[in-house]
Design a protein around this motif. Sequence first.
Motif, PDB file in Angstrom:
ATOM      1  N   GLY A 387      -4.577   2.035  -7.465  1.00  0.00           N
ATOM      2  CA  GLY A 387      -3.851   3.078  -7.900  1.00  0.00           C
ATOM      3  C   GLY A 387      -3.946   4.323  -7.118  1.00  0.00           C
ATOM      4  N   THR A 388      -4.409   4.058  -5.706  1.00  0.00           N
ATOM      5  CA  THR A 388      -4.318   5.237  -4.710  1.00  0.00           C
ATOM      6  C   THR A 388      -2.698   5.207  -4.470  1.00  0.00           C
ATOM      7  N   LEU A 389      -2.383   4.081  -4.105  1.00  0.00           N
ATOM      8  CA  LEU A 389      -0.927   3.706  -3.585  1.00  0.00           C
ATOM      9  C   LEU A 389      -0.065   4.094  -4.928  1.00  0.00           C
ATOM     10  N   ALA A 390      -0.341   3.644  -6.178  1.00  0.00           N
ATOM     11  CA  ALA A 390       0.694   3.951  -7.053  1.00  0.00           C
ATOM     12  C   ALA A 390       0.571   5.154  -8.073  1.00  0.00           C
ATOM     13  N   PHE A 391      -0.401   5.816  -8.006  1.00  0.00           N
ATOM     14  CA  PHE A 391      -0.296   6.657  -8.906  1.00  0.00           C
ATOM     15  C   PHE A 391      -0.799   8.017  -8.228  1.00  0.00           C
ATOM     16  N   THR A 392      -1.252   8.292  -6.877  1.00  0.00           N
ATOM     17  CA  THR A 392      -1.232   9.695  -6.304  1.00  0.00           C
ATOM     18  C   THR A 392       0.109  10.352  -6.432  1.00  0.00           C
TER      19      THR A 392
END
Length: 475
Positions: A387-392
Amino acid sequence: MLKATGIGIGTGATALATPADAAGAPLVHPGLLHTRADLDRMAAKVKAGARQYTAGFAELTANRHAQSGWRANPQAVVYRGSGTPENYATLYNDIHAAYQNALRHHVSGEEAYADTAVAILNAWSGKLTRLEGSADRFLAAGLYGYQFANAAELVRDHGNFDLERARELLLNVFHPLSDSFLSHHNNAVVTNYWPNWDLAALACVLATGIFCDERAVVDRAVEYFEHGAGMGSVKHAIPVVHEDGLGEWVEAGRDQGHALLGVGLMGTVCEMAWNQGIDLYGYDDSRFLKGAQYVARWSLGGDVPYTANTRKKGAIGGWSGSETASDVAVVDPGMTRPIWAMIANHYTKRRGLPASYLTRAAAKAAPEGGGGDYGPNSGGFDQLGFGTLAFTRDRGRVGEPVGGPSPSPGPSGGSRGVGGVRTQASASPAREGDLAATGTGDAAGWAAAAGIGAVAGGLLLLRRRDRVSRREGVE
Protein backbone atom coordinates in the motif's frame (compact mmCIF):
# COMPACT_ATOMS: atom_id res chain seq x y z
CA MET A 1 -32.36 -4.21 15.56
CA LEU A 2 -31.46 -2.48 18.83
CA LYS A 3 -32.35 -4.13 22.10
CA ALA A 4 -32.01 -2.93 25.67
CA THR A 5 -29.45 -5.61 26.47
CA GLY A 6 -27.33 -5.11 23.39
CA ILE A 7 -27.73 -5.77 19.70
CA GLY A 8 -29.69 -8.58 18.14
CA ILE A 9 -28.61 -9.31 14.58
CA GLY A 10 -31.43 -10.34 12.25
CA THR A 11 -31.47 -13.95 11.12
CA GLY A 12 -33.65 -14.00 7.99
CA ALA A 13 -31.65 -14.76 4.84
CA THR A 14 -32.62 -13.05 1.61
CA ALA A 15 -31.48 -13.54 -1.95
CA LEU A 16 -29.34 -10.88 -3.57
CA ALA A 17 -31.31 -8.13 -5.29
CA THR A 18 -30.41 -6.54 -8.61
CA PRO A 19 -30.54 -2.73 -8.52
CA ALA A 20 -32.72 -0.99 -11.07
CA ASP A 21 -29.73 0.90 -12.52
CA ALA A 22 -27.75 -2.20 -13.58
CA ALA A 23 -27.35 -0.96 -17.17
CA GLY A 24 -24.92 1.90 -16.55
CA ALA A 25 -21.77 3.35 -18.04
CA PRO A 26 -19.06 1.07 -19.44
CA LEU A 27 -16.68 -0.30 -16.84
CA VAL A 28 -13.18 1.17 -16.72
CA HIS A 29 -9.93 -0.78 -17.26
CA PRO A 30 -7.61 -1.03 -15.52
CA GLY A 31 -10.08 -0.43 -12.75
CA LEU A 32 -9.81 -2.84 -9.83
CA LEU A 33 -7.38 -1.78 -7.08
CA HIS A 34 -5.29 0.26 -9.53
CA THR A 35 -6.25 2.63 -12.32
CA ARG A 36 -4.04 3.82 -15.15
CA ALA A 37 -3.43 7.06 -13.24
CA ASP A 38 -2.38 5.06 -10.16
CA LEU A 39 0.11 2.98 -12.13
CA ASP A 40 1.53 6.02 -13.88
CA ARG A 41 1.88 7.81 -10.54
CA MET A 42 3.81 4.91 -9.00
CA ALA A 43 6.21 4.74 -11.93
CA ALA A 44 6.80 8.50 -12.01
CA LYS A 45 7.30 8.80 -8.26
CA VAL A 46 9.76 5.91 -8.09
CA LYS A 47 11.69 7.31 -11.06
CA ALA A 48 11.83 10.69 -9.32
CA GLY A 49 13.11 9.08 -6.11
CA ALA A 50 10.16 10.09 -3.92
CA ARG A 51 10.96 8.64 -0.48
CA GLN A 52 7.76 6.76 0.38
CA TYR A 53 7.42 5.32 -3.09
CA THR A 54 11.01 4.16 -3.31
CA ALA A 55 10.71 2.55 0.12
CA GLY A 56 7.54 0.78 -0.98
CA PHE A 57 9.11 -0.34 -4.24
CA ALA A 58 12.11 -1.71 -2.34
CA GLU A 59 9.70 -3.88 -0.33
CA LEU A 60 8.27 -5.20 -3.59
CA THR A 61 11.58 -5.97 -5.28
CA ALA A 62 12.87 -7.74 -2.17
CA ASN A 63 9.91 -10.15 -2.05
CA ARG A 64 10.72 -13.60 -3.42
CA HIS A 65 7.40 -13.69 -5.28
CA ALA A 66 8.26 -10.59 -7.31
CA GLN A 67 11.04 -12.26 -9.30
CA SER A 68 10.84 -12.99 -13.01
CA GLY A 69 12.19 -16.50 -12.44
CA TRP A 70 8.97 -17.63 -10.70
CA ARG A 71 7.40 -20.70 -12.27
CA ALA A 72 3.75 -21.64 -11.80
CA ASN A 73 2.55 -24.99 -10.45
CA PRO A 74 -1.11 -25.09 -11.53
CA GLN A 75 -3.52 -27.72 -10.21
CA ALA A 76 -6.74 -29.04 -11.73
CA VAL A 77 -8.50 -29.13 -8.35
CA VAL A 78 -7.62 -26.94 -5.36
CA TYR A 79 -8.60 -28.10 -1.88
CA ARG A 80 -8.90 -25.98 1.27
CA GLY A 81 -10.23 -27.24 4.58
CA SER A 82 -9.65 -29.95 7.14
CA GLY A 83 -10.23 -33.53 5.99
CA THR A 84 -9.08 -32.78 2.44
CA PRO A 85 -5.72 -33.09 0.65
CA GLU A 86 -5.02 -29.38 1.06
CA ASN A 87 -2.98 -27.81 -1.73
CA TYR A 88 -4.35 -24.27 -1.74
CA ALA A 89 -0.99 -22.79 -0.75
CA THR A 90 0.18 -23.48 -4.30
CA LEU A 91 -2.64 -21.30 -5.63
CA TYR A 92 -2.16 -18.32 -3.36
CA ASN A 93 1.62 -18.31 -3.77
CA ASP A 94 1.29 -18.32 -7.56
CA ILE A 95 -1.37 -15.60 -7.58
CA HIS A 96 0.75 -13.33 -5.40
CA ALA A 97 3.73 -13.98 -7.67
CA ALA A 98 1.61 -12.97 -10.67
CA TYR A 99 0.36 -9.82 -8.96
CA GLN A 100 3.78 -8.77 -7.71
CA ASN A 101 5.46 -9.36 -11.05
CA ALA A 102 2.71 -7.44 -12.85
CA LEU A 103 2.99 -4.52 -10.43
CA ARG A 104 6.78 -4.53 -10.74
CA HIS A 105 6.42 -4.39 -14.52
CA HIS A 106 4.21 -1.31 -14.37
CA VAL A 107 6.62 0.52 -12.09
CA SER A 108 9.88 -0.49 -13.77
CA GLY A 109 8.72 -0.91 -17.36
CA GLU A 110 10.63 -4.20 -17.64
CA GLU A 111 8.79 -6.71 -19.82
CA ALA A 112 10.26 -9.79 -18.14
CA TYR A 113 7.98 -9.24 -15.14
CA ALA A 114 4.87 -8.87 -17.28
CA ASP A 115 5.82 -12.04 -19.14
CA THR A 116 6.16 -13.91 -15.85
CA ALA A 117 2.78 -12.70 -14.59
CA VAL A 118 1.11 -13.70 -17.87
CA ALA A 119 2.69 -17.15 -17.82
CA ILE A 120 1.47 -17.79 -14.25
CA LEU A 121 -2.09 -16.64 -14.94
CA ASN A 122 -2.34 -18.50 -18.25
CA ALA A 123 -1.10 -21.68 -16.61
CA TRP A 124 -3.83 -21.56 -13.96
CA SER A 125 -6.64 -20.54 -16.30
CA GLY A 126 -5.67 -23.45 -18.52
CA LYS A 127 -5.82 -26.07 -15.77
CA LEU A 128 -7.93 -25.15 -12.70
CA THR A 129 -11.45 -26.57 -12.90
CA ARG A 130 -12.76 -26.80 -9.31
CA LEU A 131 -12.36 -25.57 -5.73
CA GLU A 132 -13.17 -28.25 -3.17
CA GLY A 133 -12.94 -28.84 0.57
CA SER A 134 -14.79 -27.94 3.74
CA ALA A 135 -16.62 -24.66 4.21
CA ASP A 136 -13.16 -23.13 3.78
CA ARG A 137 -13.58 -23.62 0.03
CA PHE A 138 -15.71 -20.46 0.13
CA LEU A 139 -12.79 -18.56 1.65
CA ALA A 140 -10.53 -19.90 -1.10
CA ALA A 141 -12.97 -18.78 -3.78
CA GLY A 142 -13.39 -15.32 -2.29
CA LEU A 143 -9.81 -14.48 -1.39
CA TYR A 144 -8.05 -16.00 -4.36
CA GLY A 145 -10.80 -15.01 -6.78
CA TYR A 146 -10.47 -11.29 -6.07
CA GLN A 147 -6.68 -11.59 -6.08
CA PHE A 148 -6.58 -13.48 -9.39
CA ALA A 149 -8.79 -10.80 -10.96
CA ASN A 150 -6.50 -8.02 -9.71
CA ALA A 151 -3.37 -9.71 -11.02
CA ALA A 152 -5.04 -10.39 -14.36
CA GLU A 153 -6.35 -6.82 -14.62
CA LEU A 154 -2.76 -5.54 -14.60
CA VAL A 155 -1.85 -7.57 -17.72
CA ARG A 156 -5.21 -7.76 -19.49
CA ASP A 157 -3.81 -5.86 -22.51
CA HIS A 158 -0.62 -7.91 -22.77
CA GLY A 159 -0.41 -9.60 -26.17
CA ASN A 160 0.17 -13.11 -24.78
CA PHE A 161 -2.43 -12.97 -22.03
CA ASP A 162 -5.44 -15.25 -22.56
CA LEU A 163 -8.15 -12.81 -21.48
CA GLU A 164 -11.09 -14.99 -22.44
CA ARG A 165 -9.78 -17.98 -20.52
CA ALA A 166 -9.22 -15.79 -17.44
CA ARG A 167 -12.81 -14.57 -17.72
CA GLU A 168 -14.05 -18.15 -17.89
CA LEU A 169 -12.04 -19.14 -14.82
CA LEU A 170 -13.48 -16.30 -12.77
CA LEU A 171 -17.05 -16.80 -13.97
CA ASN A 172 -17.07 -20.60 -13.80
CA VAL A 173 -14.81 -21.47 -10.84
CA PHE A 174 -14.34 -18.58 -8.40
CA HIS A 175 -17.51 -16.52 -8.77
CA PRO A 176 -20.14 -19.28 -8.44
CA LEU A 177 -18.96 -20.26 -4.96
CA SER A 178 -18.75 -16.65 -3.79
CA ASP A 179 -22.14 -15.78 -5.23
CA SER A 180 -23.66 -18.89 -3.65
CA PHE A 181 -22.18 -18.01 -0.27
CA LEU A 182 -23.73 -14.54 -0.26
CA SER A 183 -27.09 -16.01 -1.23
CA HIS A 184 -27.19 -19.15 0.95
CA HIS A 185 -24.28 -18.98 3.44
CA ASN A 186 -23.45 -22.67 3.02
CA ASN A 187 -27.01 -23.56 4.11
CA ALA A 188 -26.41 -21.95 7.50
CA VAL A 189 -28.38 -19.25 9.28
CA VAL A 190 -27.29 -15.91 7.93
CA THR A 191 -25.38 -14.88 11.07
CA ASN A 192 -23.48 -18.16 11.40
CA TYR A 193 -20.41 -16.74 9.66
CA TRP A 194 -18.43 -13.71 10.84
CA PRO A 195 -18.05 -10.65 8.53
CA ASN A 196 -14.77 -11.70 6.91
CA TRP A 197 -16.52 -14.66 5.19
CA ASP A 198 -19.04 -12.37 3.53
CA LEU A 199 -16.40 -9.78 2.69
CA ALA A 200 -14.11 -12.30 0.98
CA ALA A 201 -17.03 -13.46 -1.16
CA LEU A 202 -18.11 -9.88 -1.81
CA ALA A 203 -14.62 -8.90 -2.97
CA CYS A 204 -14.61 -11.82 -5.43
CA VAL A 205 -18.06 -11.01 -6.81
CA LEU A 206 -17.21 -7.34 -7.30
CA ALA A 207 -13.80 -8.05 -8.84
CA THR A 208 -15.31 -10.64 -11.19
CA GLY A 209 -18.01 -8.24 -12.30
CA ILE A 210 -15.49 -5.52 -13.08
CA PHE A 211 -12.90 -7.73 -14.77
CA CYS A 212 -15.50 -9.54 -16.86
CA ASP A 213 -17.51 -6.40 -17.73
CA GLU A 214 -20.63 -7.77 -16.07
CA ARG A 215 -22.45 -4.68 -14.79
CA ALA A 216 -25.24 -6.68 -13.15
CA VAL A 217 -22.68 -8.62 -11.10
CA VAL A 218 -21.07 -5.37 -9.96
CA ASP A 219 -24.42 -3.96 -8.91
CA ARG A 220 -25.36 -7.08 -6.99
CA ALA A 221 -22.15 -6.71 -4.98
CA VAL A 222 -22.86 -3.05 -4.27
CA GLU A 223 -26.41 -3.86 -3.18
CA TYR A 224 -25.12 -6.50 -0.78
CA PHE A 225 -22.56 -4.14 0.72
CA GLU A 226 -25.29 -1.61 1.45
CA HIS A 227 -28.25 -3.80 2.36
CA GLY A 228 -27.18 -7.47 2.56
CA ALA A 229 -28.57 -9.67 5.32
CA GLY A 230 -25.22 -11.24 6.21
CA MET A 231 -22.72 -9.95 8.71
CA GLY A 232 -20.40 -8.59 6.03
CA SER A 233 -22.76 -5.83 4.90
CA VAL A 234 -21.58 -2.52 6.27
CA LYS A 235 -24.33 -2.00 8.88
CA HIS A 236 -23.90 -5.50 10.26
CA ALA A 237 -20.10 -5.38 10.31
CA ILE A 238 -20.30 -1.96 12.02
CA PRO A 239 -23.55 -2.20 13.99
CA VAL A 240 -23.03 0.70 16.43
CA VAL A 241 -21.69 4.21 15.81
CA HIS A 242 -20.87 6.28 18.89
CA GLU A 243 -21.12 10.03 19.34
CA ASP A 244 -17.32 10.35 19.21
CA GLY A 245 -17.40 9.02 15.65
CA LEU A 246 -16.05 5.53 16.34
CA GLY A 247 -18.00 2.65 14.82
CA GLU A 248 -17.77 -0.71 16.56
CA TRP A 249 -16.35 -3.44 14.36
CA VAL A 250 -18.36 -6.48 15.43
CA GLU A 251 -15.50 -8.92 14.83
CA ALA A 252 -13.41 -7.12 17.45
CA GLY A 253 -15.39 -9.34 19.80
CA ARG A 254 -13.79 -12.37 18.12
CA ASP A 255 -10.06 -11.64 17.73
CA GLN A 256 -7.70 -9.02 16.36
CA GLY A 257 -6.45 -10.94 13.34
CA HIS A 258 -9.90 -11.50 11.89
CA ALA A 259 -10.93 -7.90 12.62
CA LEU A 260 -7.89 -6.68 10.65
CA LEU A 261 -8.76 -9.08 7.84
CA GLY A 262 -12.31 -7.75 7.71
CA VAL A 263 -11.22 -4.11 7.58
CA GLY A 264 -8.72 -4.92 4.84
CA LEU A 265 -11.35 -6.73 2.78
CA MET A 266 -13.94 -3.99 3.19
CA GLY A 267 -11.33 -1.45 2.14
CA THR A 268 -10.56 -3.57 -0.91
CA VAL A 269 -14.24 -3.63 -1.86
CA CYS A 270 -14.54 0.13 -1.39
CA GLU A 271 -11.42 0.87 -3.46
CA MET A 272 -12.45 -1.33 -6.38
CA ALA A 273 -15.92 0.23 -6.36
CA TRP A 274 -14.47 3.76 -6.17
CA ASN A 275 -12.40 3.14 -9.28
CA GLN A 276 -15.67 2.41 -11.11
CA GLY A 277 -17.38 5.59 -9.89
CA ILE A 278 -19.23 4.00 -6.96
CA ASP A 279 -18.65 5.58 -3.56
CA LEU A 280 -18.93 2.89 -0.91
CA TYR A 281 -16.25 4.62 1.15
CA GLY A 282 -18.72 7.44 1.78
CA TYR A 283 -21.85 5.33 2.09
CA ASP A 284 -24.04 6.00 5.16
CA ASP A 285 -22.08 9.07 6.29
CA SER A 286 -18.74 7.31 5.79
CA ARG A 287 -19.66 4.43 8.06
CA PHE A 288 -16.60 2.46 6.98
CA LEU A 289 -14.32 5.31 8.06
CA LYS A 290 -15.79 5.09 11.55
CA GLY A 291 -15.31 1.34 11.73
CA ALA A 292 -11.77 1.49 10.38
CA GLN A 293 -10.88 4.24 12.86
CA TYR A 294 -12.22 2.05 15.67
CA VAL A 295 -10.09 -0.95 14.68
CA ALA A 296 -7.03 1.24 14.13
CA ARG A 297 -7.35 2.84 17.59
CA TRP A 298 -7.92 -0.56 19.23
CA SER A 299 -5.01 -2.17 17.36
CA LEU A 300 -2.72 0.65 18.48
CA GLY A 301 -3.57 -0.21 22.09
CA GLY A 302 -6.27 2.39 22.69
CA ASP A 303 -9.46 1.79 24.65
CA VAL A 304 -12.63 1.30 22.61
CA PRO A 305 -16.24 0.60 23.65
CA TYR A 306 -18.03 -2.61 22.74
CA THR A 307 -21.75 -3.37 22.89
CA ALA A 308 -22.63 -6.96 23.77
CA ASN A 309 -24.29 -8.79 20.89
CA THR A 310 -25.64 -12.26 20.31
CA ARG A 311 -25.71 -13.98 16.95
CA LYS A 312 -27.55 -17.14 16.01
CA LYS A 313 -25.52 -20.05 14.68
CA GLY A 314 -26.37 -23.31 13.01
CA ALA A 315 -27.58 -25.03 9.88
CA ILE A 316 -30.96 -24.38 8.31
CA GLY A 317 -33.08 -27.38 9.21
CA GLY A 318 -30.30 -28.79 11.39
CA TRP A 319 -28.40 -27.93 14.55
CA SER A 320 -28.80 -24.49 16.12
CA GLY A 321 -27.18 -22.39 18.81
CA SER A 322 -25.98 -18.89 19.60
CA GLU A 323 -22.83 -17.04 20.56
CA THR A 324 -22.49 -13.82 22.54
CA ALA A 325 -19.58 -11.40 22.22
CA SER A 326 -19.51 -9.10 25.21
CA ASP A 327 -16.17 -7.28 24.96
CA VAL A 328 -13.25 -6.64 22.63
CA ALA A 329 -10.67 -9.38 22.37
CA VAL A 330 -7.13 -9.09 23.70
CA VAL A 331 -5.05 -6.89 21.42
CA ASP A 332 -1.41 -7.08 20.39
CA PRO A 333 -0.22 -3.59 19.34
CA GLY A 334 2.59 -5.25 17.39
CA MET A 335 0.24 -7.13 15.06
CA THR A 336 -0.18 -5.60 11.65
CA ARG A 337 -1.39 -6.33 8.16
CA PRO A 338 -0.80 -4.31 4.98
CA ILE A 339 -4.24 -2.69 5.00
CA TRP A 340 -3.88 0.83 6.35
CA ALA A 341 -2.21 2.87 3.60
CA MET A 342 -5.07 2.45 1.12
CA ILE A 343 -7.78 3.42 3.61
CA ALA A 344 -5.88 6.29 5.24
CA ASN A 345 -4.92 7.83 1.91
CA HIS A 346 -8.47 7.69 0.63
CA TYR A 347 -10.01 9.52 3.55
CA THR A 348 -7.22 12.00 4.31
CA LYS A 349 -5.85 12.70 0.82
CA ARG A 350 -8.76 12.16 -1.54
CA ARG A 351 -11.44 13.38 0.85
CA GLY A 352 -9.51 15.69 3.18
CA LEU A 353 -11.10 14.18 6.29
CA PRO A 354 -9.32 13.86 9.64
CA ALA A 355 -8.51 10.25 10.47
CA SER A 356 -5.71 10.31 13.00
CA TYR A 357 -5.97 6.69 14.12
CA LEU A 358 -5.78 5.50 10.53
CA THR A 359 -2.78 7.68 9.75
CA ARG A 360 -0.98 6.51 12.87
CA ALA A 361 -1.63 2.87 11.98
CA ALA A 362 -0.49 3.48 8.40
CA ALA A 363 2.68 5.22 9.54
CA LYS A 364 3.47 2.38 11.93
CA ALA A 365 3.04 -0.23 9.18
CA ALA A 366 5.01 1.67 6.51
CA PRO A 367 6.50 0.71 4.21
CA GLU A 368 3.92 -2.01 3.64
CA GLY A 369 4.99 -5.31 2.15
CA GLY A 370 2.79 -7.95 0.57
CA GLY A 371 2.16 -11.67 0.33
CA GLY A 372 4.92 -13.61 2.03
CA ASP A 373 6.09 -10.69 4.15
CA TYR A 374 3.63 -11.38 6.98
CA GLY A 375 4.18 -15.09 7.54
CA PRO A 376 4.28 -18.22 5.40
CA ASN A 377 0.72 -19.38 6.05
CA SER A 378 -2.51 -18.32 4.36
CA GLY A 379 -3.16 -15.38 6.70
CA GLY A 380 -0.04 -13.70 5.36
CA PHE A 381 -1.54 -13.77 1.87
CA ASP A 382 -5.06 -12.49 2.56
CA GLN A 383 -4.18 -9.00 1.28
CA LEU A 384 -2.22 -8.13 -1.84
CA GLY A 385 -0.41 -5.39 0.09
CA PHE A 386 2.27 -2.88 -0.98
CA GLY A 387 0.00 0.00 0.00
CA THR A 388 2.84 2.46 0.61
CA LEU A 389 3.86 2.12 -3.04
CA ALA A 390 0.39 1.79 -4.51
CA PHE A 391 -1.78 4.18 -2.48
CA THR A 392 0.40 7.02 -1.20
CA ARG A 393 -1.16 10.16 -2.64
CA ASP A 394 -0.72 13.91 -2.75
CA ARG A 395 -3.52 15.87 -1.12
CA GLY A 396 -6.30 16.88 -3.49
CA ARG A 397 -6.90 20.57 -4.22
CA VAL A 398 -10.12 22.56 -4.35
CA GLY A 399 -11.44 22.72 -7.90
CA GLU A 400 -9.18 19.91 -9.11
CA PRO A 401 -10.80 17.69 -11.77
CA VAL A 402 -12.09 14.50 -10.30
CA GLY A 403 -11.50 11.19 -12.02
CA GLY A 404 -13.18 9.17 -9.29
CA PRO A 405 -16.89 9.09 -8.52
CA SER A 406 -19.24 11.90 -7.64
CA PRO A 407 -20.70 10.59 -4.39
CA SER A 408 -24.41 9.94 -4.36
CA PRO A 409 -26.29 11.89 -1.68
CA GLY A 410 -26.66 9.64 1.35
CA PRO A 411 -28.42 10.04 4.67
CA SER A 412 -26.10 12.90 5.60
CA GLY A 413 -27.19 14.98 2.61
CA GLY A 414 -23.64 15.39 1.30
CA SER A 415 -23.11 17.10 -2.03
CA ARG A 416 -21.92 15.81 -5.38
CA GLY A 417 -19.30 17.26 -7.61
CA VAL A 418 -20.60 19.40 -10.45
CA GLY A 419 -19.32 18.97 -13.98
CA GLY A 420 -16.65 16.53 -12.80
CA VAL A 421 -15.14 18.90 -10.22
CA ARG A 422 -15.34 18.09 -6.53
CA THR A 423 -16.71 21.01 -4.52
CA GLN A 424 -16.93 19.63 -0.99
CA ALA A 425 -16.69 16.37 0.88
CA SER A 426 -19.77 14.21 0.72
CA ALA A 427 -19.70 13.12 4.33
CA SER A 428 -19.05 14.84 7.61
CA PRO A 429 -15.72 13.94 9.25
CA ALA A 430 -15.76 11.42 12.05
CA ARG A 431 -14.93 13.08 15.35
CA GLU A 432 -11.73 11.98 17.01
CA GLY A 433 -12.59 12.14 20.72
CA ASP A 434 -9.76 13.55 22.80
CA LEU A 435 -6.96 12.52 20.44
CA ALA A 436 -5.40 15.48 18.70
CA ALA A 437 -5.21 15.36 14.93
CA THR A 438 -1.86 14.32 13.53
CA GLY A 439 -1.85 16.88 10.76
CA THR A 440 -2.78 14.49 7.99
CA GLY A 441 -6.45 15.46 7.96
CA ASP A 442 -8.02 18.69 6.74
CA ALA A 443 -10.88 19.99 8.88
CA ALA A 444 -12.19 22.12 6.03
CA GLY A 445 -13.36 18.90 4.41
CA TRP A 446 -12.29 19.73 0.86
CA ALA A 447 -11.74 16.70 -1.32
CA ALA A 448 -10.52 15.90 -4.77
CA ALA A 449 -9.82 12.41 -5.95
CA ALA A 450 -6.68 11.42 -7.80
CA GLY A 451 -8.60 9.19 -10.17
CA ILE A 452 -8.63 7.73 -13.60
CA GLY A 453 -7.87 10.80 -15.65
CA ALA A 454 -9.06 12.30 -18.90
CA VAL A 455 -10.54 10.64 -21.96
CA ALA A 456 -10.55 12.28 -25.41
CA GLY A 457 -9.38 15.56 -23.96
CA GLY A 458 -12.14 15.74 -21.33
CA LEU A 459 -13.07 14.24 -18.01
CA LEU A 460 -14.41 10.72 -17.96
CA LEU A 461 -17.87 11.15 -16.56
CA LEU A 462 -18.79 8.15 -14.49
CA ARG A 463 -22.20 6.86 -13.67
CA ARG A 464 -23.77 8.31 -10.55
CA ARG A 465 -25.62 5.88 -8.40
CA ASP A 466 -29.02 7.50 -7.84
CA ARG A 467 -30.87 5.03 -5.70
CA VAL A 468 -34.65 5.06 -5.70
CA SER A 469 -34.45 4.93 -1.93
CA ARG A 470 -31.78 4.70 0.75
CA ARG A 471 -33.03 2.12 3.19
CA GLU A 472 -31.87 2.64 6.74
CA GLY A 473 -32.61 -0.87 7.99
CA VAL A 474 -31.58 -4.30 6.76
CA GLU A 475 -33.47 -6.54 4.40
